[in-house]
Scaffold this motif. Structure first.
Motif, short mmCIF file in Angstrom:
data_model
loop_
_atom_site.label_atom_id
_atom_site.label_comp_id
_atom_site.label_asym_id
_atom_site.label_seq_id
_atom_site.Cartn_x
_atom_site.Cartn_y
_atom_site.Cartn_z
N GLU A 94 0.82 -1.21 0.00
CA GLU A 94 0.00 0.00 0.00
C GLU A 94 0.86 1.26 0.00
O GLU A 94 0.55 2.25 -0.67
CB GLU A 94 -0.93 0.00 1.21
CG GLU A 94 -2.01 -1.08 1.20
CD GLU A 94 -1.50 -2.45 1.57
OE1 GLU A 94 -2.22 -3.44 1.31
OE2 GLU A 94 -0.37 -2.56 2.12
N ILE A 95 1.97 1.23 0.73
CA ILE A 95 2.88 2.38 0.77
C ILE A 95 3.58 2.53 -0.57
O ILE A 95 3.73 3.66 -1.09
CB ILE A 95 3.89 2.22 1.92
CG1 ILE A 95 3.17 2.34 3.27
CG2 ILE A 95 5.01 3.27 1.82
CD1 ILE A 95 4.03 2.00 4.47
N ILE A 96 3.99 1.43 -1.16
CA ILE A 96 4.59 1.47 -2.50
C ILE A 96 3.62 2.11 -3.49
O ILE A 96 4.01 2.95 -4.32
CB ILE A 96 4.97 0.05 -2.97
CG1 ILE A 96 6.12 -0.51 -2.13
CG2 ILE A 96 5.32 0.05 -4.45
CD1 ILE A 96 7.46 0.09 -2.44
N GLU A 97 2.36 1.74 -3.39
CA GLU A 97 1.34 2.28 -4.29
C GLU A 97 1.19 3.78 -4.10
O GLU A 97 1.07 4.53 -5.07
CB GLU A 97 0.01 1.57 -4.05
CG GLU A 97 -1.09 1.94 -5.02
CD GLU A 97 -2.36 1.13 -4.79
OE1 GLU A 97 -3.41 1.54 -5.32
OE2 GLU A 97 -2.30 0.11 -4.08
N ARG A 98 1.20 4.25 -2.85
CA ARG A 98 1.10 5.68 -2.58
C ARG A 98 2.27 6.43 -3.21
O ARG A 98 2.09 7.49 -3.83
CB ARG A 98 1.11 5.94 -1.07
CG ARG A 98 -0.13 5.53 -0.32
CD ARG A 98 0.01 5.91 1.15
NE ARG A 98 0.09 7.35 1.31
CZ ARG A 98 0.66 7.96 2.36
NH1 ARG A 98 1.22 7.24 3.31
NH2 ARG A 98 0.67 9.28 2.43
N LEU A 99 3.47 5.89 -3.03
CA LEU A 99 4.67 6.55 -3.54
C LEU A 99 4.70 6.54 -5.07
O LEU A 99 5.10 7.52 -5.70
CB LEU A 99 5.92 5.87 -2.98
CG LEU A 99 6.15 6.02 -1.47
CD1 LEU A 99 7.23 5.06 -1.00
CD2 LEU A 99 6.53 7.46 -1.13
N ALA A 100 4.28 5.41 -5.66
CA ALA A 100 4.32 5.27 -7.12
C ALA A 100 3.37 6.23 -7.81
O ALA A 100 3.56 6.57 -8.98
CB ALA A 100 4.00 3.84 -7.51
N ALA A 101 2.35 6.71 -7.07
CA ALA A 101 1.41 7.65 -7.66
C ALA A 101 2.02 9.04 -7.83
O ALA A 101 1.52 9.85 -8.61
CB ALA A 101 0.15 7.74 -6.80
N ALA A 102 3.10 9.31 -7.11
CA ALA A 102 3.70 10.64 -7.15
C ALA A 102 5.15 10.64 -7.63
O ALA A 102 5.66 11.67 -8.07
CB ALA A 102 3.64 11.29 -5.77
N GLY A 103 5.81 9.50 -7.53
CA GLY A 103 7.21 9.41 -7.91
C GLY A 103 7.47 8.21 -8.78
O GLY A 103 6.58 7.40 -9.05
N ARG A 104 8.72 8.08 -9.21
CA ARG A 104 9.13 6.95 -10.05
C ARG A 104 9.99 6.02 -9.21
O ARG A 104 11.14 6.36 -8.87
CB ARG A 104 9.90 7.47 -11.26
CG ARG A 104 10.40 6.40 -12.22
CD ARG A 104 10.87 7.03 -13.52
NE ARG A 104 11.93 8.00 -13.31
CZ ARG A 104 13.24 7.73 -13.36
NH1 ARG A 104 13.64 6.48 -13.61
NH2 ARG A 104 14.12 8.69 -13.17
N ILE A 105 9.44 4.89 -8.84
CA ILE A 105 10.17 3.95 -8.00
C ILE A 105 11.13 3.15 -8.86
O ILE A 105 10.72 2.40 -9.74
CB ILE A 105 9.20 3.03 -7.24
CG1 ILE A 105 8.35 3.88 -6.28
CG2 ILE A 105 9.96 1.96 -6.47
CD1 ILE A 105 7.34 3.11 -5.47
N LEU A 106 12.41 3.31 -8.59
CA LEU A 106 13.44 2.64 -9.39
C LEU A 106 13.43 1.14 -9.15
O LEU A 106 13.63 0.35 -10.08
CB LEU A 106 14.81 3.22 -9.07
CG LEU A 106 14.99 4.71 -9.37
CD1 LEU A 106 16.36 5.18 -8.92
CD2 LEU A 106 14.80 4.98 -10.87
#
Length: 336
Positions: free
Chosen positions: A22-34
């Motif tokens: 869920e946290i990964i999903e939150r971050l991926a909505a605003a940034g580019r997860i390498l």
């Protein structure tokens, strides 16, 4: 919308539940997860490739030291968001010198520590651990029933809080609904501020002599090392309890063990110095000691609170909003 590159640095085995899907999903909505797989060694080739692009680095327990060598591999790095408590031992001064913003989740970690402390205070006031020991040994109520008439329980107890830290203040808040008198020792807090928090400001010796239960919440600094020693322990009332969920170095453990062996006081100890006591340490066997393996802070599912706080800070950074939990180099001199 700009999507800065995000990477993670922590030991996976130590940080399960910190960064949830869920946290990964939150971050991926605003940034580019390498990569959602954390870096554990900055020297390996994969880490070098990720660091070259990373603008935001989310760290937690087990992250290797971030020094000038790491910064040389991370020319885009602008934010280190630590999904745990202290950043001491994690960051070299070069991070601050480079103007990289640093934030941490110590406030999130304070929540379970304060909850643990509240439970410890309530159990200490009711002498739960002594009842448990006697009941388990006797397997009858010949000795435990008479104890109920002793001056035990939580009504009208005096609690001494050493350190108005994040955790100390949270403990004070949690104690307010109960019928306690609360003493506070903290040289950085004046009497007026202490009163606003519903406490009475006192000197350390007065707190040690007046409190039924003493709970430690000071940071571990050179100035606080062994602040609870032979003289302070001698001031404690017979039957009083010392609770340490802060750092083991706050207490002179040789003096504490000497006092505990008399049976005069009890102790609830979640932290020791060294972190794991010697296998022959009396802490394991003394009947008036309740020893736990540094579990007051975030464990299991509680760790997601740390990840969410770090994610909140990352999202504020991306949105151009002020960070709420930023740490500056000068802060390191007085925080845990």
């Amino acid at each position: 919308m700009r999507q800065p590159a995000i990477a993670f640095a922590m030991q996976a085995v130590r940080t399960k539940h910190v960064v949830t899907p869920e946290i990964i999903e939150r971050l991926a909505a605003a940034g580019r997860i390498l990569s959602s797989e954390p870096v554990e060694d900055f020297a390996d080739p994969r880490a070098k490739r990720l660091l070259a692009e990373t603008e935001i680095l989310i760290t937690s327990w087990g992250c290797p030291l971030i020094g000038s060598d790491v910064l040389a591999s991370a020319p885009q790095l602008k934010l280190v968001a630590h999904a745990a408590g202290t950043v001491k031992g994690l960051l070299d001064s070069a991070v601050f010198e480079a103007g990289i913003a640093v934030t941490h989740a110590a406030q999130a970690n304070a929540v379970p520590v304060a909850e643990f402390t509240l439970a410890a205070i309530i159990f200490a006031g009711k002498r739960v651990f002594r009842f448990h020991e006697l009941y388990a040994v006797d397997r009858n109520r010949h000795r435990v029933n008479p104890m109920q008439a002793e001056a035990i329980g939580n009504y009208g107890r005096t609690i001494g809080i050493v350190g108005s830290s994040r955790i100390g203040r949270r403990v004070i808040e949690l104690l307010k609904p109960f019928d306690y008198s609360i003493l506070l020792y903290d040289p950085m807090v004046d009497a007026e501020e202490a009163a606003r928090h519903g406490t009475e400001k006192v000197e350390l010796n007065a707190l040690m002599s007046r409190a039924d239960i003493v709970s430690l919440h000071a940071p571990s600094l050179p100035a606080t090392r062994h602040m609870i020693g032979e003289a302070e322990l001698a001031l404690m009332r017979d039957g009083a309890t010392l609770i340490n969920t802060a750092r083991g170095a706050l207490v002179d453990e040789a003096a504490l063990l000497t006092t505990l062996k008399t049976g005069r006081i009890d102790a609830i100890i979640d932290v020791t110095d060294p972190e794991v006591p010697n296998v022959n340490s009396p802490f394991y066997a003394l009947p008036n000691v309740f020893l736990t393996p540094h579990i007051a802070g975030a464990v299991g599912l509680e760790r997601a609170r740390l990840g969410n706080m770090a994610a909140d800070e990352v999202l504020r950074y991306i949105a151009g909003e002020p960070l709420l939990h930023e740490i500056r180099r000068q802060d390191l001199e007085h925080i845990a």
